[in-house]
Design an enzyme around this catalytic site. Sequence first.
Site, short mmCIF file in Angstrom:
data_model
loop_
_atom_site.label_atom_id
_atom_site.label_comp_id
_atom_site.label_asym_id
_atom_site.label_seq_id
_atom_site.Cartn_x
_atom_site.Cartn_y
_atom_site.Cartn_z
N LYS A 53 0.84 -1.21 0.00
CA LYS A 53 0.00 0.00 0.00
C LYS A 53 0.87 1.25 0.00
CE LYS A 53 -3.76 -2.47 2.27
NZ LYS A 53 -4.44 -2.80 3.53
N GLN A 97 -4.71 -1.37 9.75
CA GLN A 97 -4.50 -2.68 9.13
C GLN A 97 -5.08 -3.78 10.03
OE1 GLN A 97 -3.19 -3.29 5.98
NE2 GLN A 97 -3.85 -5.37 6.40
N ASP A 120 -10.92 2.87 4.08
CA ASP A 120 -11.24 1.45 3.91
C ASP A 120 -12.74 1.26 3.67
OD1 ASP A 120 -9.19 -0.40 3.84
OD2 ASP A 120 -8.90 -0.42 6.01
#
Length: 287
Positions: A53, A97, A120
């Site tokens: 990422k 995460q 997200d």
Amino acid sequence: MSATIMNGKEVAAQVKSELKQEVAKLNREYVQPGLAVLLVGNHPASETYVKAKEKAAAEIGIRSFLIRYPETVSQAELLHRVEQLNQDPQVHGILVQLPLPKHIHVQTVIDTIDPQKDVDGFHPLNIGSMQVGKEALLPCTPFGILQLLKQYKVDLQGKHAVIVGHSHIVGRPMATLLLNENATVSVCHIYTQNLKEMTRMADILIVAVGKKHLITSDMVKPGAVVVDVGINREEKRIFGDCDFESIKDIASYITPVPGGVGPMTISMLLHNTLLAARTQVKELATV
Ligand code: NAP
């Protein structure tokens, strides 16, 4: 006849090159989109995802801030940091995460993220907006799958889409996005009786379970479109949830693992970060 391979790596590269130009436009307004990534512990798969990422963000000019915590970090400390990032004008997107250690309540952490920075797309406000078809930051994996299907001009309207897996991050939001495209959607999970009967009905089969080769060719209708989300690590190799080698001979389209859904997920994270930055800059200008 062999299926057309839906090349997520290639489509994601196109998406990234378009996003790079958009980021450059924002730079001319003296704004550099910023993405904060919180990583707790040193789970090897999480380390790999976070690295990928960060690399993708750097490629298109998004600044990323990696914030690491040991496995023992308290929930209070993590929440405090999220609240600080919510206020930080250099940070337009916040990503925590997953997975988190067991002593941290994941939903509480997600609920603390400013919905405008929730790149997200897991915050209940974004999920609710997606349900009613309002503009929202959409969950990256299902959003990426939808973009991939559209890129390959897969017809969704009226088609029977069967999703295997009902997680909050893949299966459920995938069902919503496909319903929004007027597909007829069935969602299967661990309690589904006779999975094969269900999967054989699918015009579009999306599998997000995390079990190597759960779906075999006898479970797929000839001509179906098959999207494999699964990532199963065995020694140094990665396998999907679908037995690619046998299914590719009967499906019309199929995603490979790796190189299918994964790169699309990352490019949608970048898309969301850019969208979040634009929204926040626009709001500041109107204050
Ligand atoms: P998850 O939260 O563990 O959800 C798995 C789902 O599969 C659950 O709904 C579970 O049902 C269901 N399930 C388990 N065994 C089953 C079976 N035998 N038959 C039918 N359904 C079954 O996983 P996730 O986060 O959605 O991820 C799924 C997979 O996708 C993992 O391999 C993950 O690594 C991968 N993934 C890939 C990407 C990417 O970008 N490529 C992104 C996200 C996830 P119950 O909950 O009822 O047990």
